[in-house]
Design an enzyme around this catalytic site. Structure first.
Site, PDB file in Angstrom:
ATOM      1  N   GLY A  18       0.839  -1.186   0.000  1.00  0.00           N
ATOM      2  CA  GLY A  18       0.000   0.000   0.000  1.00  0.00           C
ATOM      3  C   GLY A  18       0.876   1.238   0.000  1.00  0.00           C
ATOM      4  O   GLY A  18       2.027   1.187   0.449  1.00  0.00           O
ATOM      5  N   GLN A  45       2.485  10.168   1.261  1.00  0.00           N
ATOM      6  CA  GLN A  45       3.826   9.590   1.389  1.00  0.00           C
ATOM      7  C   GLN A  45       4.747   9.977   0.238  1.00  0.00           C
ATOM      8  O   GLN A  45       5.959   9.752   0.309  1.00  0.00           O
ATOM      9  CB  GLN A  45       3.749   8.057   1.478  1.00  0.00           C
ATOM     10  CG  GLN A  45       3.099   7.574   2.771  1.00  0.00           C
ATOM     11  CD  GLN A  45       2.977   6.063   2.787  1.00  0.00           C
ATOM     12  OE1 GLN A  45       2.042   5.515   2.231  1.00  0.00           O
ATOM     13  NE2 GLN A  45       3.909   5.374   3.427  1.00  0.00           N
ATOM     14  N   CYS A  77       5.612   0.426   8.013  1.00  0.00           N
ATOM     15  CA  CYS A  77       5.225   1.549   7.150  1.00  0.00           C
ATOM     16  C   CYS A  77       6.407   1.903   6.259  1.00  0.00           C
ATOM     17  O   CYS A  77       7.545   1.969   6.735  1.00  0.00           O
ATOM     18  CB  CYS A  77       4.848   2.739   8.029  1.00  0.00           C
ATOM     19  SG  CYS A  77       4.392   4.223   7.105  1.00  0.00           S
ATOM     20  N   LEU A  78       6.149   2.144   4.976  1.00  0.00           N
ATOM     21  CA  LEU A  78       7.228   2.495   4.049  1.00  0.00           C
ATOM     22  C   LEU A  78       7.857   3.844   4.404  1.00  0.00           C
ATOM     23  O   LEU A  78       8.951   4.157   3.947  1.00  0.00           O
ATOM     24  CB  LEU A  78       6.703   2.527   2.606  1.00  0.00           C
ATOM     25  CG  LEU A  78       6.221   1.184   2.033  1.00  0.00           C
ATOM     26  CD1 LEU A  78       5.618   1.384   0.649  1.00  0.00           C
ATOM     27  CD2 LEU A  78       7.350   0.169   1.978  1.00  0.00           C
ATOM     28  N   HIS A 108      -4.693   1.467   7.291  1.00  0.00           N
ATOM     29  CA  HIS A 108      -3.399   2.152   7.413  1.00  0.00           C
ATOM     30  C   HIS A 108      -3.299   3.287   6.377  1.00  0.00           C
ATOM     31  O   HIS A 108      -2.896   4.412   6.701  1.00  0.00           O
ATOM     32  CB  HIS A 108      -2.289   1.110   7.211  1.00  0.00           C
ATOM     33  CG  HIS A 108      -0.888   1.621   7.318  1.00  0.00           C
ATOM     34  ND1 HIS A 108      -0.033   1.272   8.336  1.00  0.00           N
ATOM     35  CD2 HIS A 108      -0.158   2.451   6.502  1.00  0.00           C
ATOM     36  CE1 HIS A 108       1.145   1.861   8.157  1.00  0.00           C
ATOM     37  NE2 HIS A 108       1.100   2.583   7.037  1.00  0.00           N
ATOM     38  N   GLU A 109      -3.710   3.007   5.131  1.00  0.00           N
ATOM     39  CA  GLU A 109      -3.613   4.015   4.054  1.00  0.00           C
ATOM     40  C   GLU A 109      -4.596   5.169   4.266  1.00  0.00           C
ATOM     41  O   GLU A 109      -4.251   6.342   4.048  1.00  0.00           O
ATOM     42  CB  GLU A 109      -3.852   3.379   2.678  1.00  0.00           C
ATOM     43  CG  GLU A 109      -2.925   2.227   2.299  1.00  0.00           C
ATOM     44  CD  GLU A 109      -1.468   2.481   2.585  1.00  0.00           C
ATOM     45  OE1 GLU A 109      -1.009   3.625   2.443  1.00  0.00           O
ATOM     46  OE2 GLU A 109      -0.772   1.516   2.973  1.00  0.00           O
ATOM     47  N   HIS A 116      -3.200   7.510   6.670  1.00  0.00           N
ATOM     48  CA  HIS A 116      -2.175   8.379   6.079  1.00  0.00           C
ATOM     49  C   HIS A 116      -2.809   9.638   5.495  1.00  0.00           C
ATOM     50  O   HIS A 116      -2.249  10.730   5.574  1.00  0.00           O
ATOM     51  CB  HIS A 116      -1.435   7.651   4.944  1.00  0.00           C
ATOM     52  CG  HIS A 116      -0.187   6.939   5.387  1.00  0.00           C
ATOM     53  ND1 HIS A 116       0.832   7.558   6.074  1.00  0.00           N
ATOM     54  CD2 HIS A 116       0.220   5.658   5.219  1.00  0.00           C
ATOM     55  CE1 HIS A 116       1.801   6.691   6.316  1.00  0.00           C
ATOM     56  NE2 HIS A 116       1.450   5.519   5.809  1.00  0.00           N
TER      57      HIS A 116
HETATM   58 ZN   LIG Z   1       2.447   3.794   6.097  1.00  0.00          ZN
END
Ligand SMILES: [Zn+2]
Length: 191
Positions: free
Chosen positions: A72, A77, A116-117, A158-159, A162
């Site tokens: 995701g 981000q 998380c990226l 999660h997305e 964000h």
């Molecule tokens: Zn994340």
């Protein structure tokens, strides 16, 4: 999906990679905003026009997500404050959800390690609904509705967070948050 040596943590797939693939992952991560980047704390605005600019943003996010070895990725981000994210819908397909709304979430929840990226190398326990229904549009403006379970349900929660400037460390226990920040703070000073 877990037939190989891989673990899915929030939006991150944790799996050993060959050197070429690992190099590609690092290049992608370098293009993704990293904590404590201010964009990660900002609320994204609704998308109003489904134009080529949106479609090229979605295309870029899909490529970055795959290269970064994620499941995701939200627009915040990559520093774009618009309500759009991409996620791994099934083995073949990465889908975009524009102006997502979680319209149903199960009372039944699960606590699992989330990554998380934008916060590399850290996982924290986060409680999420096991089942959600999400509605929105794709990058062409056509309505979409997905009924999701388990790690996919976790990923879209999660997305969506964000897009509201909410990170997994805002959702975890005070102890895990303290521990995560203890790891992150010295790293910030050093970089
Ligand atoms: Zn994340």
């Amino acid at each position: 999906m877990a037939e190989r040596d891989e673990t899915i943590e929030g939006e991150v797939v944790d799996e050993p990679l060959d050197p070429e693939r690992e190099a590609r992952r690092r290049l992608a991560l370098a293009q993704i905003r990293q904590y404590p980047d201010a964009a990660l704390k900002m609320k994204a605005r609704p998308v109003e026009e489904f134009d080529d600019e949106l479609r090229s943003l979605v295309e870029r996010m899909k490529l970055l997500m795959v290269d970064a070895h994620g499941i995701g990725l939200a627009a915040t981000q990559v520093g774009v404050l618009r309500r759009v994210f991409v996620f791994q819908l099934d083995e073949e397909q990465v889908a975009a959800v524009v102006n997502p709304e979680i319209v149903e979430r199960s009372d039944e929840t699960e606590v699992a390690a989330e990554g998380c990226l934008s916060i590399q190398g850290i996982t924290v326990p986060v409680e999420r609904s096991l089942h959600v229904v999400i509605e929105g549009a794709d990058e062409n403006g056509d309505a979409v509705r997905y009924e999701l379970d388990d790690y996919e349900a976790r990923c879209v929660q999660h997305e969506t967070d964000h897009l509201d400037g909410v990170l997994m460390i805002d959702r975890t226990t005070p102890e895990a948050r303290r521990e995560a920040l203890g790891v992150l703070r010295p790293r910030i000073v050093l970089t």
